[in-house]
Design a protein around this motif. Structure first.
Motif, short mmCIF file in Angstrom:
data_model
loop_
_atom_site.label_atom_id
_atom_site.label_comp_id
_atom_site.label_asym_id
_atom_site.label_seq_id
_atom_site.Cartn_x
_atom_site.Cartn_y
_atom_site.Cartn_z
N GLN A 1 0.81 -1.21 0.00
CA GLN A 1 0.00 0.00 0.00
C GLN A 1 0.85 1.27 0.00
OE1 GLN A 1 -3.02 0.07 3.06
NE2 GLN A 1 -2.87 2.29 3.25
N ARG A 2 1.95 1.26 0.71
CA ARG A 2 2.79 2.46 0.85
C ARG A 2 3.45 2.87 -0.47
NH1 ARG A 2 8.01 3.48 1.88
NH2 ARG A 2 8.56 1.30 2.11
N THR A 3 3.80 1.91 -1.32
CA THR A 3 4.58 2.22 -2.53
C THR A 3 3.83 2.01 -3.84
OG1 THR A 3 5.46 -0.03 -2.62
CG2 THR A 3 6.75 1.63 -1.40
N ILE A 4 2.74 1.27 -3.82
CA ILE A 4 2.14 0.82 -5.07
C ILE A 4 1.56 1.96 -5.91
CG2 ILE A 4 -0.15 0.27 -4.11
CD1 ILE A 4 1.79 -1.79 -6.74
N GLU A 5 0.99 2.96 -5.29
CA GLU A 5 0.35 4.04 -6.06
C GLU A 5 1.35 4.74 -6.98
OE1 GLU A 5 -3.38 6.43 -6.45
OE2 GLU A 5 -2.99 5.56 -4.49
N LYS A 6 2.50 5.11 -6.45
CA LYS A 6 3.50 5.79 -7.28
C LYS A 6 4.00 4.88 -8.40
CE LYS A 6 7.68 8.55 -7.26
NZ LYS A 6 8.80 9.08 -6.49
N CYS A 7 4.18 3.60 -8.09
CA CYS A 7 4.59 2.63 -9.09
C CYS A 7 3.57 2.57 -10.23
CB CYS A 7 4.74 1.24 -8.44
SG CYS A 7 5.08 -0.10 -9.59
N LEU A 8 2.30 2.49 -9.88
CA LEU A 8 1.24 2.39 -10.89
C LEU A 8 1.10 3.68 -11.69
CD1 LEU A 8 -1.44 0.42 -8.87
CD2 LEU A 8 0.38 -0.46 -10.34
N GLN A 9 1.28 4.82 -11.04
CA GLN A 9 1.25 6.10 -11.77
C GLN A 9 2.33 6.12 -12.84
OE1 GLN A 9 1.61 8.96 -8.60
NE2 GLN A 9 -0.58 8.93 -8.14
N CYS A 10 3.51 5.62 -12.49
CA CYS A 10 4.60 5.55 -13.47
C CYS A 10 4.25 4.63 -14.63
CB CYS A 10 5.88 5.05 -12.81
SG CYS A 10 6.64 6.19 -11.65
N GLY B 1 0.16 -11.88 -3.07
CA GLY B 1 0.51 -12.95 -2.15
C GLY B 1 -0.22 -12.93 -0.83
N GLY B 2 -1.40 -12.31 -0.78
CA GLY B 2 -2.18 -12.31 0.45
C GLY B 2 -2.22 -10.98 1.16
N SER B 3 -2.24 -9.90 0.42
CA SER B 3 -2.27 -8.56 1.04
C SER B 3 -3.48 -8.40 1.94
CB SER B 3 -2.30 -7.47 -0.04
OG SER B 3 -1.08 -7.41 -0.72
N THR B 4 -3.25 -7.74 3.08
CA THR B 4 -4.33 -7.45 4.02
C THR B 4 -4.56 -5.95 4.15
OG1 THR B 4 -2.76 -7.53 5.87
CG2 THR B 4 -3.96 -9.57 5.36
N ASP B 5 -3.83 -5.16 3.35
CA ASP B 5 -4.01 -3.70 3.36
C ASP B 5 -4.80 -3.31 2.11
OD1 ASP B 5 -2.19 -4.01 1.31
OD2 ASP B 5 -0.60 -2.82 2.24
N LEU B 6 -4.64 -2.10 1.62
CA LEU B 6 -5.43 -1.60 0.49
C LEU B 6 -4.78 -1.86 -0.88
CD1 LEU B 6 -6.50 1.84 2.02
CD2 LEU B 6 -7.81 -0.29 1.91
N THR B 7 -3.73 -2.65 -0.92
CA THR B 7 -2.98 -2.88 -2.15
C THR B 7 -3.87 -3.33 -3.31
OG1 THR B 7 -0.97 -3.42 -0.94
CG2 THR B 7 -1.11 -4.23 -3.19
N LYS B 8 -4.67 -4.35 -3.12
CA LYS B 8 -5.48 -4.90 -4.22
C LYS B 8 -6.49 -3.88 -4.75
CE LYS B 8 -6.21 -8.59 -1.68
NZ LYS B 8 -6.70 -9.87 -1.16
N GLY B 9 -7.08 -3.12 -3.87
CA GLY B 9 -8.03 -2.10 -4.30
C GLY B 9 -7.37 -1.02 -5.14
N LYS C 1 -5.72 -6.44 -13.56
CA LYS C 1 -6.40 -7.69 -13.23
C LYS C 1 -5.64 -8.27 -12.05
CE LYS C 1 -7.50 -12.28 -14.91
NZ LYS C 1 -7.33 -13.24 -16.01
N VAL C 2 -6.34 -8.51 -10.94
CA VAL C 2 -5.70 -9.00 -9.72
C VAL C 2 -5.98 -10.49 -9.58
CG1 VAL C 2 -5.64 -8.84 -7.20
CG2 VAL C 2 -5.87 -6.76 -8.58
#
Length: 127
Positions: free
Chosen positions: A17-26, A44-52, A60-61
Motif C-alpha cells: 500500500q505504501r509504494t504501489i500508487e507511485k509505481c502504478l502512476q509511473c 501474495g495475500g495482502s491485508t491492506d489496500l494494495t489490491k483495491g 487484473k488481480v
C-alpha cells in the motif's frame, strides 16, 4: 520504431500500500499505446489496500494460493500473461521516464534472437 508489440506488465504484491500508487502512476503514464498493454497483478495475500489500488488502475488481480513467495507468484503471472513480451516491475519500483517501456522493448524489436533484457542502473531515494 516498428509497430509496437502487445505487452503484459506484471506487478507482484504483498501489502505494498505504501509504494504501489507511485509505481502504478509511473506505469500508466508511459508513452505506450494503452490498447497494447495488459495489466496483471499476482498478490501474495495482502491485508491492506494494495489490491483495491491495483484495481483502480485497471490491473487484473489474481490472488495466489502460494503466499509470501514473490518468485512463485511471478511464475504464475508469466503463465497467465496473454502476450509474449512480459515486463515485470517490482511494486516499490518507479520508472524514471515516460519512455522507459519503449526503451526496454526496443532490443526485442530490433533483434528477434533476444529473449531477456534487464535494467542496468538503479537509483535509491529516501523520499
Amino acid at each position: 520504431m516498428k509497430t509496437p508489440p502487445k505487452i503484459s506488465i506484471v506487478v507482484i504484491t504483498l501489502n505494498n500500500q505504501r509504494t504501489i500508487e507511485k509505481c502504478l502512476q509511473c506505469i500508466v503514464s508511459q508513452n505506450y499505446p494503452k490498447n497494447l498493454v495488459e495489466l496483471l497483478n499476482v498478490d501474495g495475500g495482502s491485508t491492506d489496500l494494495t489490491k483495491g489500488i491495483l484495481k483502480r488502475y485497471g490491473f487484473k488481480v489474481i490472488e495466489s494460493k502460494i503466499k509470501r513467495n514473490a518468485e512463485a507468484q511471478r511464475a504464475i503471472a508469466i503463465r497467465k500473461a496473454k502476450n509474449n513480451l512480459i515486463v515485470s516491475i517490482d511494486a516499490d519500483n518507479y520508472l524514471p521516464t515516460k519512455q522507459w517501456i519503449k526503451q526496454m522493448i526496443k532490443p526485442f524489436i530490433d533483434d528477434p534472437e533476444i529473449i531477456h533484457a534487464g535494467t542496468m542502473h538503479f537509483r535509491y531515494s529516501k523520499k
